[in-house]
Each structure stands twice: as C-alpha cells, then as structure tokens.
Design an enzyme around this catalytic site. Structure first.
Site, short mmCIF file in Angstrom:
data_model
loop_
_atom_site.label_atom_id
_atom_site.label_comp_id
_atom_site.label_asym_id
_atom_site.label_seq_id
_atom_site.Cartn_x
_atom_site.Cartn_y
_atom_site.Cartn_z
N LYS A 132 0.68 -1.11 0.02
CA LYS A 132 -0.06 0.26 0.04
C LYS A 132 0.98 1.18 0.00
O LYS A 132 0.42 2.48 -0.43
CB LYS A 132 -1.01 -0.01 1.18
CG LYS A 132 -1.85 -1.34 1.31
CD LYS A 132 -2.64 -1.28 -0.08
CE LYS A 132 -3.33 -2.77 0.15
NZ LYS A 132 -2.31 -3.94 0.23
N SER A 480 -4.89 -11.29 -2.16
CA SER A 480 -3.02 -11.10 -2.11
C SER A 480 -2.69 -11.38 -3.51
O SER A 480 -3.27 -12.05 -4.02
CB SER A 480 -2.34 -12.00 -0.91
OG SER A 480 -1.15 -11.88 -1.07
#
Length: 577
Positions: A132, A480
């Site tokens: 992120k 993921s």
C-alpha cells in the site's frame, strides 16, 4: 544537468517559508538544524520514505534515502527527509490487523501531503517498499503535483529450502500442508527461517512488485530502478540519480500530472496484465487516476487486461521472481516488447524528461532468457488478470488467471457463505467444506470490514491441502498478489451496502466464467429484490478511531476505494500556491 542556476525560487512553495524579512523566525529553525544561508535559499526538496522496522520491505529505505539526499544536494537542492507509516501486509495477514492495510494507503498519501504543505517543500522524491505504500506515495505525488520521482525500495532475494528456491508464498501454503499433516513441525520451522533471506519486498509478482512495475510504466520512476533487488548496491546509484533528476524536473517545471495521463494509466494497466500482476492494481490505478481528476475505474482497467497478452512467466502463476526479471533486462525488456507489439503508448512523458519510446529506444531483445516472451508469442493471448460482471457483481469483480489453463477458468457450484474471513479460515483448517463449493467471504469490503482485508491465509491453506483448484472463493474484500486459484475479489457493491453478495444463502448456485468475464447467481431479479427488501445492515465493531473514520468516507472498490473528491474538484493545486 545542474539545476542550481536555473530555478526561480520566487515561484516555488518554499518562498512562503524562506524568503523576506517576515520569515526570519522560520529561517531560524532551519539554521538550528545546521543549514547554511545558501541551503536555506535553495529549493527545499522533500525526501519521504516509508521506513520502519515492521518488515524487510521497509528496512532498507532509510539507507536509500541518504543516497537520494546526496543526489539532491549535488544538483543544487536542499533535501529534507521525513518518514511516514507503512502497514505490511505479510505481517497484518490473517488477523484483524489486515483491516489497517488498505486504509494505510490513504494515511500515507494524506501524511505526505500534510508534511509537504505544512513545510512548503518544492518537490518530492518518495521511497516506498510495500503493497500500500507504493500506491499511497504515487497518490501523494499526483495530488500535490510538484515535480516528483518515485523510488521503489526493491524486492527481497528468494530463499533456498533444501536446494529449491522459495518465497513467502511457499510458506503460507506450507501452513495448509501442516494443517493436514503433510508437513512436520520441524520442516515448517526450517522453512520459516530461510524463506526470507534479505531486505526487500516479497519477491514474486505480488502487489509490491506489481506496483513497482507500474511505477516505471506510468512514468514516475526511472527506467530499471524498480527492478533491482533491495540488497543490490546499484540501488544507491538509482537513488542518487533520482535526487538529481527531481531538480531537473523542477527546473523544467515537469509535474506528475504532465506524466500521469489517461494514456499513462493505460500503459500501467497493460504491464500489470502482461506480467500476471496483482488484482490489487485494479484498486490502486483508479485511485491514482482519481487524484489527477481522471475517470479510470475497474471496468477501464479490465478492458485493457482483456486485450493485453500475458508474457512474463512470474510467480505466483509462473516460475520466476523479480530478481530474475531484473537480471535478464528488467521492466524495460517487458515494456519494449509490448511497445513493439503496439500495446503501449510510446508518446507518454516520463520523469527522465523523455517519452516511453525514447527511454526504450536502445533496449535490445534478450533472446537468451525465458522470463519474458515476445508479445507475439504470449503465454496466453489475454492478460493474467480478468474483470468480471454480472448479477452478483453489478459494480464488477476481479480475478487473477495467470497460470490457470482455460478449462479451469469456469466454475459452477453451491455457495457456502461466511460473514468474515476468520469463519471461513476455521472451516478450511478443519476441512469443513466440500469439493465443488464456492466459498463466499463477505462483509469484508472497504466499508463493511472496514478496510477490505486480503484473504491469503485462507487461499494458501486450500492450496496446501491440495484443494486450490477444487473450490472457488469470492469476496467483497481482496485477495493477495500471492493468491493463486479461482479467487474472485472486489465484488461490488459490497455486502455492507446491500450488494448482491450480501443477499446470498448457502446452496445458491454461483457461476463464474473468467473467459466470458461473468459472475452470476442463479436467482431471478424478483428473488434478489425480495431478499434485498428483507436485508438489514450489519454492524461491525469499528465504532471509533481511524477505522470508524475510514468507513464513513471510503467509496466503492470500482472507483478505487477513495476517501475524498479528488483532482476533478480541485480549484488550486498545491504546486501553484
């Protein structure tokens, strides 16, 4: 180029801090930190990193930041280093900490913006190393729109387990093997000690390396800089060059929004698909576009995925890791064959001051490797990531199909519904599911989680049990970049706002077709309407603190799960204050 004699400080933000008699108190603080008169009156350059001791992906960033600062200083700028946060997915994975992951993207962008605004810095070099933090830093750059260069901290080296290369993906899947007795305690203990042998982000084409690939393709990073592994000393050369280059961009007034255009975003989506990258790119690219005021949602990303060949044989669907790609030619090798095949816009500007085509002009094809195939000889003719839509996902969904044969890209089965990840993981761990089921994990969306968690622990456990291709999973959360198998994420609208995924019941027949791009449930519009009328909002336990605040402002996944109006509503850019 030496920018020290070409920059007019009277037009830069830092004039509000360093120029004129009324700024004497401000300058006194800068003198207190050892700056000279000359340094104070040079452009002030923010050097932002996501350094921390949370995980190996961030641990080398402070060292690399020192090289950036030397580059800035050598070109006539005054570097000012600061840090922001990172939440590392690998450690947040599989528990409540993962709810902090996607919100951390906003905190990173917001905190970099506030530091730059508060201290009136003139340009930015941003260093990031985890899932992120990469999009968060790029979002800050285009939001502020001051001359900027992005630096990836680099990937980890692969581990070695009994003579075989391994990544963190192998360890997550080993947990599944251990749960069914096919891996001993001692073997698991040995694997966990060798899977991650160095600094750097997860080494395969998971989210960090996907967004690193994006950083070069979108034009914000120097060519080759996103491919070199974290331990390689050449990283310091890239960092010093970035520091010099940001001064050149400042002198020429080349800003991030001159670089990040609609065409550049399309280039970024193209390299994601061609490399079999993470589905999370379909969340982050719309968010970066939003900061620029460009409409570019999940469906736009999916359309590019559909027309892009999958050509890079990278894990988790393939055989190689980021280190291997770098050593055979790096991201420019991948981009050059895409450009030659007509899949990239070569006229897009980059932080070199040159276009994509100019940057790649001297890149020669490496025939002595099989990490990247020519675009004319792809692994599959369409990208490794596919967008889906249907009555179960009116706002779309996303699935990674890299490495999946076509016969495995369709699935139909009864729903097995779970209202959070923990409940599903417990059922998987205890083998309380059946082959052929579609496991539904809901109330994990941006607002409902809140935080849109990733589900790697569950999918990896299924693979470890040998059931990865015998069930399918869908969620309004995320999967993921390390996930493989038929796992559909970003289903929207999410359950928390009454989306169709929130109306499912055990036994409903779900149909998934990644070839045609559809996700549906065998219910009529009337049946869905009846269930919607009976549906009641479901409370979560984030009733205060940052996660509560995030849930009040976050938008849907289809437009990037953003939390503010974006560049389209901007009336004054920070760069022009």
């Amino acid at each position: 180029m030496d920018a020290r004699h070409t920059t007019d400080k009277s037009k830069l933000p830092s004039r509000h801090v360093t120029e004129g008699p009324e700024r004497a108190p401000h300058r006194s603080y800068l003198y207190a930190m050892g700056l000279t008169r000359e340094q104070i009156h040079q452009p002030l350059i923010g050097v932002a990193s996501c350094w921390n001791e949370a995980a190996p992906c961030n641990i080398s960033l402070m060292r690399q930041a020192q090289a950036v600062k030397k580059g800035v200083a050598s070109a006539g700028g005054t570097p000012r280093e600061f840090c922001t946060i990172t939440v590392t997915d690998g450690i947040a994975m599989g528990h409540r900490g993962m709810r902090a992951s996607l919100p951390s993207r906003e905190v990173i962008a917001d905190s970099v913006e506030l530091t730059m605004r508060g201290h009136a810095y003139d340009a930015l070099v941003g260093l990031a190393g985890c899932d992120k933090s990469l999009p968060g830093m790029m979002m800050a750059m285009v939001r502020l729109n001051v001359p900027s260069v992005f630096i990836y901290g680099g990937s980890i080296l692969p581990g070695t387990f009994r003579g075989q290369p391994v990544t963190i993906q192998d360890l997550f899947e080993a947990v599944g093997k251990h749960s069914v007795g096919t891996m001993s305690d001692d073997d698991l203990d040995e694997l966990e000690q060798v899977a991650c042998p160095s600094a750097g982000a997860c080494g395969a084409q998971f989210t960090a390396n996907t967004m690193a690939t994006v950083s070069e393709a979108i034009g914000l990073a120097l060519p080759y800089s996103a491919g070199a592994p974290a331990p390689y000393e050449i990283r310091d050369r890239f960092c010093a060059t970035a520091g010099e280059m940001v001064m050149e961009l400042l002198a020429k007034n080349i800003r991030p929004r001159d670089i990040v255009t609609r065409k550049a975003l399309e280039n970024a989506a193209t390299v994601v698909a061609a490399s079999g990258g993470s589905t999370n790119a379909a969340l982050h690219l719309p968010a970066i576009a939003h900061e620029c005021g460009i409409e570019f949602d999940l469906f736009d990303v999916a359309e590019i995925f559909k027309r892009t060949p999958y050509i890079a044989d990278l894990k988790p669907g393939g055989r190689y890791v980021a280190k291997d790609l770098f050593e055979v030619g790096g991201i420019p090798l991948l981009m050059k064959t895409l450009l030659d095949g007509g899949y990239l816009h070569g006229d897009c500007l980059t932080v070199t001051g040159r276009t994509i085509a100019e940057n790649l002009a001297k890149v020669a094809w490496n025939a002595d490797q099989d990490v990247v195939r020519p675009s004319s000889q792809p692994i599959t003719v369409t990208g490794g990531v596919v967008g889906l839509k249907g009555n179960l996902a009116p706002e779309g969904a996303i699935v990674k199909v890299a490495g999946m044969p076509p016969e495995k890209q369709t699935f139909a089965g009864p729903a097995r519904v779970f209202d959070n990840e923990e409940a599903c993981f417990e059922a998987v761990k205890n083998r309380q599911y059946k082959e052929g089921e579609v496991l539904v994990i809901r109330y994990e969306g941006p607002r409902g989680g809140p935080g849109m968690r990733e589900m790697l622990a569950t999918t990896a456990a299924l693979y470890g049990q040998g059931m990865g291709d015998k069930v399918a999973l869908i969620t309004d959360g995320r999967f993921s970049g390390a996930t493989r198998g038929f796992c559909i994420g970003h289903v929207g609208p999410e359950a928390a706002v009454g989306g169709p995924i929130g109306l499912l019941k055990d036994g409903d027949l779900i149909r998934i077709d990644a070839i045609q791009g559809s996700l549906s449930v065998d219910l009529t519009d009337e049946e869905l309407a009846q269930r919607r009328a009976a549906w009641q909002p479901r409370a979560n336990d984030s009733t205060s603190g940052y996660l509560w605040k995030y849930a009040q402002t976050v938008g849907p996944a289809v437009t990037g799960a953003v939390t503010h109006p974006g560049g389209a509503q901007e009336t004054l850019s920070y760069a022009d204050i």
